[in-house]
Structure formats: structure tokens, C-alpha cells
Design an enzyme around this catalytic site. Structure first.
Site, PDB file in Angstrom:
ATOM      1  N   ASP A 123       0.846  -1.189   0.000  1.00 36.59           N
ATOM      2  CA  ASP A 123       0.000   0.000   0.000  1.00 36.59           C
ATOM      3  C   ASP A 123       0.895   1.257   0.000  1.00 36.59           C
ATOM      4  O   ASP A 123       1.862   1.323  -0.744  1.00 36.59           O
ATOM      5  CB  ASP A 123      -0.957  -0.049   1.201  1.00 36.59           C
ATOM      6  CG  ASP A 123      -2.082   0.958   1.135  1.00 36.59           C
ATOM      7  OD1 ASP A 123      -3.107   0.664   0.499  1.00 36.59           O
ATOM      8  OD2 ASP A 123      -1.940   2.036   1.737  1.00 36.59           O
ATOM      9  N   TRP A 124       0.607   2.250   0.841  1.00 30.63           N
ATOM     10  CA  TRP A 124       1.425   3.463   0.910  1.00 30.63           C
ATOM     11  C   TRP A 124       2.862   3.161   1.328  1.00 30.63           C
ATOM     12  O   TRP A 124       3.759   3.985   1.111  1.00 30.63           O
ATOM     13  CB  TRP A 124       0.801   4.477   1.860  1.00 30.63           C
ATOM     14  CG  TRP A 124      -0.017   5.513   1.164  1.00 30.63           C
ATOM     15  CD1 TRP A 124      -1.377   5.505   0.969  1.00 30.63           C
ATOM     16  CD2 TRP A 124       0.460   6.713   0.549  1.00 30.63           C
ATOM     17  NE1 TRP A 124      -1.764   6.623   0.274  1.00 30.63           N
ATOM     18  CE2 TRP A 124      -0.663   7.390   0.010  1.00 30.63           C
ATOM     19  CE3 TRP A 124       1.722   7.294   0.398  1.00 30.63           C
ATOM     20  CZ2 TRP A 124      -0.558   8.616  -0.664  1.00 30.63           C
ATOM     21  CZ3 TRP A 124       1.820   8.511  -0.266  1.00 30.63           C
ATOM     22  CH2 TRP A 124       0.702   9.155  -0.793  1.00 30.63           C
ATOM     23  N   TRP A 164     -12.910   4.440  -3.190  1.00 29.16           N
ATOM     24  CA  TRP A 164     -12.279   4.511  -1.872  1.00 29.16           C
ATOM     25  C   TRP A 164     -11.978   5.964  -1.504  1.00 29.16           C
ATOM     26  O   TRP A 164     -12.216   6.404  -0.370  1.00 29.16           O
ATOM     27  CB  TRP A 164     -11.019   3.661  -1.881  1.00 29.16           C
ATOM     28  CG  TRP A 164      -9.946   4.044  -0.922  1.00 29.16           C
ATOM     29  CD1 TRP A 164      -8.676   4.418  -1.218  1.00 29.16           C
ATOM     30  CD2 TRP A 164     -10.030   4.053   0.513  1.00 29.16           C
ATOM     31  NE1 TRP A 164      -7.970   4.704  -0.066  1.00 29.16           N
ATOM     32  CE2 TRP A 164      -8.784   4.482   1.001  1.00 29.16           C
ATOM     33  CE3 TRP A 164     -11.054   3.774   1.423  1.00 29.16           C
ATOM     34  CZ2 TRP A 164      -8.524   4.629   2.373  1.00 29.16           C
ATOM     35  CZ3 TRP A 164     -10.789   3.911   2.794  1.00 29.16           C
ATOM     36  CH2 TRP A 164      -9.545   4.324   3.248  1.00 29.16           C
ATOM     37  N   ASP A 250      -6.994  -8.533  -4.638  1.00 34.47           N
ATOM     38  CA  ASP A 250      -6.928  -7.112  -4.319  1.00 34.47           C
ATOM     39  C   ASP A 250      -7.297  -6.304  -5.562  1.00 34.47           C
ATOM     40  O   ASP A 250      -6.494  -6.178  -6.485  1.00 34.47           O
ATOM     41  CB  ASP A 250      -5.535  -6.714  -3.835  1.00 34.47           C
ATOM     42  CG  ASP A 250      -5.455  -5.233  -3.519  1.00 34.47           C
ATOM     43  OD1 ASP A 250      -6.513  -4.616  -3.270  1.00 34.47           O
ATOM     44  OD2 ASP A 250      -4.341  -4.678  -3.507  1.00 34.47           O
ATOM     45  N   HIS A 280      -6.272  -7.241   0.102  1.00 33.78           N
ATOM     46  CA  HIS A 280      -5.322  -6.129   0.062  1.00 33.78           C
ATOM     47  C   HIS A 280      -4.325  -6.224   1.210  1.00 33.78           C
ATOM     48  O   HIS A 280      -3.130  -6.005   1.027  1.00 33.78           O
ATOM     49  CB  HIS A 280      -6.088  -4.805   0.123  1.00 33.78           C
ATOM     50  CG  HIS A 280      -5.210  -3.604   0.016  1.00 33.78           C
ATOM     51  ND1 HIS A 280      -4.445  -3.340  -1.104  1.00 33.78           N
ATOM     52  CD2 HIS A 280      -4.960  -2.591   0.884  1.00 33.78           C
ATOM     53  CE1 HIS A 280      -3.770  -2.207  -0.926  1.00 33.78           C
ATOM     54  NE2 HIS A 280      -4.057  -1.737   0.269  1.00 33.78           N
TER      55      HIS A 280
END
Length: 302
Positions: A123-124, A164, A250, A280
Site C-alpha cells: 500500500d502506501w 475509496w 486485491d 489487500h
């Protein structure tokens, strides 16, 4: 810069997360400092595995992997991004920028004198970690990327991401634990869901979590677009080992692994894998499998 600090009592009795807290002071860019928390497990002179979380999780996400990887003799560093976990939480969304997050993590690397780093990012954690790899290539030895990407604003972010993004700004109460639950394939216990809510006693603590979707570059005019394009130019020259370990369920990052494999020379010859039965947050769904992928990757690329 005004900030909040989650009381330590919020972090008592978390399942499988009894690590000793460690802290550094990072620049708040307004003449003062913020406290950043990190987990530091395993021998201090061992090769470093830097585990970077994303949104809206914190180092708790890696709790099982921290134990598994450190028990193999590696030093695991797992920070909480500013605004998350046990780290300080500036109260205004405008306090957070993509570049500031990169700089805060740069502070961590320099203050802890981290070298020979294997980056594990999701992710980030990838949006930030891959910028660090590009900026400090001599500090990094390997990269393992999972369910992440490095957008430049020149490509569509997809329907799932835009849904999202809209949700994150409109929902009255930002449900951190519920978001994690909704992006996993396994059933999470109430204890685990509560642990993801623990850093945020109320909405005033969530500015950093809410703003993250807005910081993803969605157009070439975004402030992060040019720095990310520059990072890509460096990553396209990266010949050290680079492994993708995306999950099979995901919708947000599906296909991103193929882009890395095509563009980054270090991907050649690596045992890229798709982790099955994982959403995810594959660290929740398949922590043992993901940890073994990381351990094998390091042992096969000494």
C-alpha cells in the site's frame, strides 16, 4: 504544528503485539519536532528488514511477520508513519504531504544509520518506500513489493481507488478497523479490529488517515507527480534484487506486479509469486506465507 499523541493505555493488551516501543524525533517543518514510533526486533548487527505499512493500518499489521522474520536472525524495523499507530498525529489534513512523509522516513533511516536494507512494502508503504529506494539506493540491498504501486498521475487510478477516495472524505466516522476487515479474505477477531482502531480514540486523531487518498497523484499537475516520475527513472536502472509478492484478491493494485516486473531490471530471474487467498492486507490473511517469501528472498539473494 498542533498534534495529538494517542495515550499509551490505548495500546495495552493488543493480540500478538507486545514489542518494546522505540521512538525518534523527526522534523515537523515548522520549527519543532514530532515523535515517530518504530518496532525494532532481532539482532542489532543483522541485515535490516524495513517493513512499511500503508493506509489506515500501522505496524500492528506486520506483528506476526515481525516475529517470524526476526526469529530467523534478521533485524526488523517497522515504523508507524506520522499520523498512525503510536506516532504523533498532526491535527490538520494540510499538515500532511507526500513529500513530508518521505522526509519523515528519511529521518528514520539516517538517525538509525540503516544500511543493507531489505524493503518490504505494501500500500502506501510502497508509494513512500520506493521513493526512498530511488533517493538512497546505496542504503538498500533488496526490495519486496506487495499490493502497491508508484503512481505518477499519468495513468488512471481505477474505479476501485476512486470509490475509496470518495468514501474516505464523506464517511462521518472513519472506520479504520472496519476498512481493514473489508479488505481481507479471512475473518478478523474483534480484538484485532479493535487493535486497528486503537491509535484513533476519536475523529480528531484521523486527519492523516483521511487525507492519504487525496495525496495519491491523480494528475500530472499533482505536486508528487514529477518526484515520482524521477523515482521511476532511477528504478528503471535498479539491478539489485526486486521481488513482487502480490495477492490474488486485491482489486486496487491488481496487475501492478506485472508493471514492476516489466520495468525494473532487478526483477529479472526472481521467483515472483502470487499469494493465494489474500486480500489487500495480505499480512493479515497470509502472514506465514508472506514471511516465508521474504525470508527465502533474502536467503536466495545474499
Amino acid at each position: 504544528m498542533e498534534y495529538l499523541r494517542t495515550p499509551d493505555s490505548c495500546f495495552s493488551n493488543l493480540p500478538d503485539y507486545d514489542f518494546t516501543p522505540h521512538y525518534i524525533e523527526v522534523d515537523d517543518f515548522e520549527g519543532a519536532s514530532l515523535r515517530m514510533h518504530y518496532v525494532d526486533e532481532g539482532p542489532k548487527d543483522a541485515p535490516v528488514v524495513l517493513m512499511l505499512h500503508g493506509e489506515p493500518s500501522w505496524s500492528f499489521l506486520y506483528r506476526n511477520m515481525i516475529t517470524q522474520v526476526s526469529q530467523q536472525g534478521f533485524r526488523v524495523i517497522a515504523p508507524d508513519l506520522i499520523g498512525f499507530g503510536r506516532s504523533d498525529k498532526p491535527t490538520k489534513q494540510t499538515d500532511y504531504t507526500y513529500q513530508r512523509h518521505v522526509d519523515w522516513l528519511s529521518n528514520l533511516i539516517s538517525m538509525l544509520k540503516l544500511n543493507d536494507i531489505t524493503l518490504v512494502c505494501q500500500d502506501w508503504g510502497g508509494l513512500l518506500g520506493l521513493r526512498l529506494v530511488a533517493d538512497y539506493p546505496n542504503n538498500f540491498a533488496r526490495v519486496c513489493a506487495a499490493n502497491t504501486f508508484l503512481p505518477t498521475g499519468n495513468e488512471s487510478l481505477g474505479k476501485a481507488f476512486h470509490q475509496w477516495k470518495e468514501f474516505s472524505q464523506q464517511v462521518p466516522i472513519f472506520p479504520a478497523g472496519g476498512i481493514i476487515k473489508g479488505a481481507t479474505t479471512t475473518e478478523l477477531s474483534e480484538q484485532v479490529i479493535n487493535a486497528y482502531n486503537a491509535p484513533f480514540p476519536d475523529e480528531s486523531y484521523k486527519a492523516g488517515a483521511r487525507v492519504f487518498p487525496l495525496l495519491v497523484p491523480a494528475s500530472p499537475q499533482d505536486p508528487a507527480s514529477v518526484p515520482n516520475q524521477q523515482a521511476w527513472q532511477k528504478l528503471k536502472q535498479w539491478r539489485k534484487p526486486f521481488l513482487t509478492a502480490f495477492s490474488d484478491s486485491d482489486p486496487v493494485t491488481a496487475g501492478g506486479d506485472k508493471i514492476f516486473q516489466k520495468l525494473i531490471p532487478g526483477c529479472q530471474g526472481q521467483q515472483h509469486t502470487t499469494i493465494k487467498n489474500a486480500g489487500h492486507f495480505l499480512q493479515e490473511d497470509q502472514s506465514e506465507v508472506f514471511a516465508k517469501v521474504v525470508i527465502d528472498f533474502m536467503q536466495n539473494n545474499k
